[in-house]
Design a protein around this motif. Structure first.
Motif, short mmCIF file in Angstrom:
data_model
loop_
_atom_site.label_atom_id
_atom_site.label_comp_id
_atom_site.label_asym_id
_atom_site.label_seq_id
_atom_site.Cartn_x
_atom_site.Cartn_y
_atom_site.Cartn_z
N CYS A 1 25.35 22.39 29.15
CA CYS A 1 25.47 23.73 28.58
C CYS A 1 24.70 23.80 27.26
O CYS A 1 24.88 22.96 26.38
CB CYS A 1 26.96 24.01 28.32
SG CYS A 1 27.27 25.44 27.30
N PHE B 1 24.92 25.74 24.79
CA PHE B 1 25.71 25.95 23.56
C PHE B 1 26.14 24.60 22.99
O PHE B 1 26.14 24.39 21.78
CB PHE B 1 26.92 26.83 23.83
CG PHE B 1 26.52 28.23 24.15
CD1 PHE B 1 26.19 29.11 23.14
CD2 PHE B 1 26.42 28.65 25.46
CE1 PHE B 1 25.77 30.39 23.43
CE2 PHE B 1 26.00 29.93 25.77
CZ PHE B 1 25.67 30.80 24.76
N TYR B 2 26.49 23.70 23.89
CA TYR B 2 26.90 22.38 23.42
C TYR B 2 25.69 21.55 23.00
O TYR B 2 25.78 20.76 22.07
CB TYR B 2 27.74 21.67 24.48
CG TYR B 2 29.13 22.24 24.57
CD1 TYR B 2 29.82 22.58 23.40
CD2 TYR B 2 29.75 22.48 25.77
CE1 TYR B 2 31.08 23.12 23.45
CE2 TYR B 2 31.02 23.03 25.83
CZ TYR B 2 31.69 23.35 24.67
OH TYR B 2 32.95 23.90 24.72
N LEU C 1 38.80 25.99 30.77
CA LEU C 1 37.56 26.40 31.42
C LEU C 1 36.61 25.28 31.78
O LEU C 1 36.28 25.11 32.91
CB LEU C 1 36.81 27.46 30.60
CG LEU C 1 37.51 28.77 30.32
CD1 LEU C 1 36.50 29.90 30.19
CD2 LEU C 1 38.55 29.16 31.32
N CYS C 2 36.11 24.51 30.79
CA CYS C 2 35.05 23.59 31.23
C CYS C 2 35.23 22.18 30.71
O CYS C 2 35.88 21.94 29.71
CB CYS C 2 33.69 24.14 30.84
SG CYS C 2 33.34 24.06 29.10
N HIS D 1 31.20 36.52 32.73
CA HIS D 1 30.96 35.30 31.95
C HIS D 1 31.24 35.63 30.49
O HIS D 1 31.15 36.79 30.10
CB HIS D 1 29.53 34.75 32.07
CG HIS D 1 29.49 33.27 31.68
ND1 HIS D 1 30.00 32.81 30.50
CD2 HIS D 1 29.05 32.18 32.35
CE1 HIS D 1 29.87 31.50 30.44
NE2 HIS D 1 29.31 31.08 31.57
N ILE E 1 29.61 34.83 27.94
CA ILE E 1 28.48 34.89 27.02
C ILE E 1 27.34 35.69 27.64
O ILE E 1 27.35 36.02 28.82
CB ILE E 1 27.97 33.46 26.71
CG1 ILE E 1 27.84 32.65 28.01
CG2 ILE E 1 28.91 32.74 25.79
CD1 ILE E 1 26.48 32.29 28.33
N HIS F 1 24.91 31.29 33.53
CA HIS F 1 24.38 30.48 32.42
C HIS F 1 24.13 29.07 32.95
O HIS F 1 25.07 28.42 33.46
CB HIS F 1 25.43 30.53 31.32
CG HIS F 1 25.28 29.53 30.24
ND1 HIS F 1 24.15 29.42 29.50
CD2 HIS F 1 26.15 28.59 29.78
CE1 HIS F 1 24.33 28.44 28.61
NE2 HIS F 1 25.53 27.93 28.77
N GLY G 1 23.91 25.87 32.26
CA GLY G 1 24.70 24.64 32.15
C GLY G 1 26.19 24.83 32.40
O GLY G 1 26.98 23.92 32.16
N CYS G 2 26.56 26.01 32.86
CA CYS G 2 27.99 26.29 32.96
C CYS G 2 28.49 26.14 34.39
O CYS G 2 28.38 27.03 35.21
CB CYS G 2 28.27 27.71 32.47
SG CYS G 2 30.03 28.05 32.44
N GLN H 1 31.63 25.69 35.53
CA GLN H 1 32.86 26.38 35.92
C GLN H 1 32.59 27.83 36.32
O GLN H 1 33.16 28.34 37.26
CB GLN H 1 33.91 26.29 34.82
CG GLN H 1 33.57 26.93 33.50
CD GLN H 1 33.99 28.39 33.42
OE1 GLN H 1 34.74 28.86 34.25
NE2 GLN H 1 33.48 29.11 32.43
#
Ligand code: SF4
Ligand code: SF4
Lengths: 426, 384
Positions: A122, A124-125, A149-150, A292, A294, A372, A374-375, A377
């Motif tokens: 993800c 964001f991470y 969630l993830c 989602h 985001i 997104h 890398g997401c 979930q």
């Protein structure tokens, strides 16, 4: 992005330049001046937006100055926890979205990738890891995350705890509410209270906790009213705003005076727009639901394309209020219930039911599932959601992209897909 | 170099052992053999599956490990998803898994959680269960997991019309411990350099226990380990490699290491040592014993405290005198991807060379990895 947001961010960018933005994230001092420089442009237009900026700058400043113990929390860790313990909460995911907003995420993501964070994670991470490794975030004294969630929400924070040599408490959330799940989470929260006490010397004071929960409940009430106003035609708030500063405040400030003030101000702004019958775009022909938590935060034209086609994102699942008010006399019980009622947990049916309810409530013509990169979930559920929604007569577009990594965004492809989708809505 | 022929001596040796050939034969058609056992068959995917409860119900557990050529269920799951999961669903939606009466998934990662949803929506397996699994191993979590296991036991009883008694679970624990001990012995023989068996052969043996009827298989395994114990071959001086990561969909990767002139000394994989490493400690309350065991066994990257996993990897490096580590992850397997920066640091600190590979499960994977593995071995040979 709204007019005030655009002006504001343009000013930060052009007047301060990217290098200073990095410094801005790094030093509270620079932030003060940025705040001063930026203030005039937003004050008149959107007081809520201004409060958000103040909050952001002040938090970072206090964090760097270590005015009180700094706790990093994940987006779904109830912010009532740090507020009840009088800790300084820092939310790396939210700051990562800001970094994308102001154009520094490419830089921070590349730092993370040089440090072996895979491109498939993800963004964001990855961006958060880059911010941390680059020294752009106040150092945590402790880290609290939940497994909501993830998987990233606990793996990323674990890595950060290793990086900073601080302790990490994971509130492990059962798959689903029911059975002994509630008791399990309450036990964990009790344990967490001890953990915080040992690391910071701050203990849970019943009165303070009750106050925090009351504030949170009051804010929740206003958020519900805002969501009611958002049912109006034309849509008074864009999904683009809903998923930037509004969501940031939703994650960070529930349980604080500032949170209450922010959502009150936002309510005022929206109410005025409703009174003036002022929509987001000139002619609202299609109302959409954004799925989602985001959206892309780097410069992109998704919402402009939609606007040009007469479509507006009237609501986003991110701002759906799914939890019940909490009993201030039993804070841990209340927080446990809040966490367990998240509709993103458990079987996909929970999310689908919530989405269908939103679709009905906001009378949308269709939905966009933003996948997104890398997401896991959320993307993992996107085709199922699309298929079920289709059965219920709600066309859903699965739009591939990335929230913070511009390399996974293709303007041409995005345009083609959005145009085809809106055309299909008839 | 001479070492290569020494490798083949070990691998050749085991090939001559009749029991090994029999096992290889069985592995060609595990499903046919399972069907002959006339028990309901329950598919599983993750090493945290409480197999003992399934065994206690008189059901035959069978691990789904699709080959790299499988259909990837592209219209049901997004392509940025773990390929192990996508290909498993692909098999199910094509009807290849219709022999299964049930499937049990564990809430181990985002991928498996979504697979549970997709399986119910798009595949036809009659009974599909999800067992929740805490990410921590505190006493509270053990208590909570015990409750979950009791619920799972109830679901099996209801779904399959059986009664599971404590004694049945105890028996299943003894059976599975028997396998655990045999595998541990097999690995220990490699540790003491007493046995040169190729890495892929060992992984095939472990796979046997995951896909074949357990009681029958363990008889063969016991015989084989006995034969191997007495048939030691001389140690080689090849670079010793360890493979760590999520799972190897194709043990042939271990073969690549060996063809490139290395020896796979051990592994930390969920198709390898993580499947059996510790025995289950018996307790008056067998479900509590299971709960404790699964939460505190050598963790996979999905658990909160991945340091324990990394400690274990480093211990294996020392115990098995490993010269280099290959970290193999499946694409989009987030939990393992997050461990990479931490693992690399640990290995670098100890001066252990490492190679990081990922697989998207396509048939071309092996070809793509071959050159990189060869270069790594080349480098290791210079250092050994
Ligand atoms: S976008 Fe998805 S993967 Fe990233 S933090 Fe949010 S839920 Fe987790
Ligand atoms: S390989 Fe990784 S993503 Fe795939 S099932 Fe295992 S833990 Fe989950």
């Amino acid at each position: 992005m709204t007019f005030s947001e655009t002006i504001m961010l343009e000013r930060i960018k052009t007047e301060l330049g990217p290098r200073v933005i990095r410094g801005l994230l790094r030093s509270g001092f620079a932030m003060e001046s940025a705040k001063g420089a930026a203030k005039w442009s937003y004050r008149r237009e959107n007081r809520a937006f201004g409060l958000w900026l103040d909050f952001l700058f002040d938090t970072m400043k206090r964090g760097f100055r270590k005015e009180r113990p700094v706790v990093w929390i994940s987006a779904f860790t109830p912010s009532e926890i740090p507020h009840a313990f009088d800790l300084e909460p820092i939310l790396p995911e939210v700051i990562a979205s800001l970094a994308a907003h102001i154009g520094v995420s490419e830089h921070t993501i590349s730092i993370a990738e040089q440090n072996l964070y895979s491109m498939d994670l993800c963004s964001f991470y990855r961006c958060g890891a880059g911010l941390a490794l680059g020294g752009y975030l106040p150092k945590p004294d402790l880290i609290i995350s939940t497994s909501h969630l993830c998987d990233g929400a606990h793996r990323f924070f674990h890595n950060m705890s290793q990086l900073f040599g601080c302790d990490h408490y994971l509130i492990d959330l059962p798959y689903e509410n029911g059975g002994r799940a509630h008791t399990y989470v309450i036990d964990e929260l009790n344990d967490l209270a001890d953990f915080i006490g040992k690391r910071t010397g701050r203990h849970l004071d019943d009165e303070r906790a009750a106050g925090v929960l009351e504030l949170s409940n009051r804010t929740r009430g206003i958020m519900l009213e805002i969501n009611e106003l958002r049912r109006g035609v034309p849509s008074p708030l864009s999904g683009s705003e809903g998923m930037s500063y509004v969501l940031g405040m939703n994650f960070s400030t529930l349980g604080s005076q500032l949170g209450l003030a922010f959502f009150r101000a936002l309510h005022g702004v929206i109410q005025e727009r409703v009174n003036r019958v002022e929509g987001i775009i000139e002619e609202e022909r299609y109302r959409l639901l954004w799925l989602h938590h985001i959206r892309p935060y780097y410069p992109n034209i998704i919402f402009d394309i939609l606007g040009g086609l007469g479509a507006v994102v009237s609501f986003e699942e991110a701002n759906h209020i799914y939890w019940e008010p909490m009993d201030p006399r039993h804070p841990l019980e209340g927080l446990a219930s809040k966490m367990l009622s998240n509709f993103g947990c458990g079987p996909i049916e929970h999310r689908v039911e919530a989405i269908l309810e939103m679709a009905r409530k906001y009378r949308v013509n269709g939905a966009i599932h933003f996948s997104h990169w890398g997401c896991r979930q959320s993307c993992g559920g996107s085709y199922m959601i699309r298929d079920v929604m289709k059965e219920r007569g709600i066309p859903t577009l699965v739009l591939d992209g990335d929230g913070a990594d511009i390399r996974n965004y293709s303007e041409g492809q995005t345009r083609t897909r959005l145009e085809a989708f809106i055309e299909m809505l008839g | 170099m001479g070492g290569v022929s020494r490798r083949s001596r070990g691998a050749e040796f085991i090939r001559k052992v009749a029991t090994f050939s029999r096992i290889e034969g069985l592995l060609k058609d595990p499903i046919g053999i399972l069907k002959n056992a006339h028990k309901p068959i329950m598919g599983w995917l993750c090493c945290y599956t409480p197999l003992e409860i399934i065994l206690a119900a008189g059901i035959a557990p069978h691990r789904i490990i699709p080959e790299a050529t499988s259909d990837m269920a592209d219209s049901y799951l997004h392509s940025n998803f773990c390929p192990y999961i996508r290909s498993s669903l692909g098999k199910a939606t094509k009807g290849d898994l219709d022999f299964m009466e049930g499937l049990v998934l564990v809430n181990s990662c985002d991928g498996l959680r979504r697979l549970y949803d997709a399986w119910r929506l798009y595949a036809k397996t009659p009974h599909v269960y999800l067992v929740d699994l805490p990410r921590v191993s505190t006493d509270v979590a053990v208590g909570h997991f015990r409750e979950t296991l009791i619920r799972f036991k109830g679901q099996l009883e209801e779904g399959f019309g059986v009664s599971i008694f404590e004694g049945d679970i105890e028996e299943a624990i003894s059976l599975s411990n028997r396998g655990r001990r045999l595998f541990k012995e097999l690995y220990n023989l490699r540790k003491a350099h007493k046995l040169s068996i190729s890495g892929s052969q060992v992984l095939d043996l472990v796979k046997g226990d995951m896909v074949l009827p357990k009681d029958h298989y363990l008889g063969l395994l016991q015989k084989l380990v006995g034969e191997l114990r007495d048939g030691a071959v001389p140690r080689t001086n090849l670079p010793r490699v360890m493979i760590t990561g999520s799972l190897l969909e194709d043990p042939g990767i271990a073969d690549l290491v060996e063809k490139a002139g290395g020896e796979v000394a051990c592994d930390d994989l969920c198709t390898g040592s993580r499947y059996f490493w510790e025995c289950i400690e018996q307790d008056d309350d067998p479900i509590l014993a299971l709960s404790r065991h699964y939460l505190s066994k050598i963790p996979c990257a999905r658990m909160m405290d991945s340091n324990r996993r990394l400690d274990h990897v480093m211990d294996l490096v020392v115990d098995f005198e490993v010269h280099g580590v290959i970290c193999y992850t499946l694409k989009f397997c987030d939990t393992f991807l997050y461990d990479i920066p931490l693992l690399k640091k640990r290995l670098d600190d100890q001066g252990i060379p490492s190679l990081f590979l990922d697989s998207d499960y396509t048939p071309g994977t092996m070809g793509r990895l071959k050159t990189r593995i060869e270069a790594f071995l080349e480098m290791l040979r210079e250092h050994v």
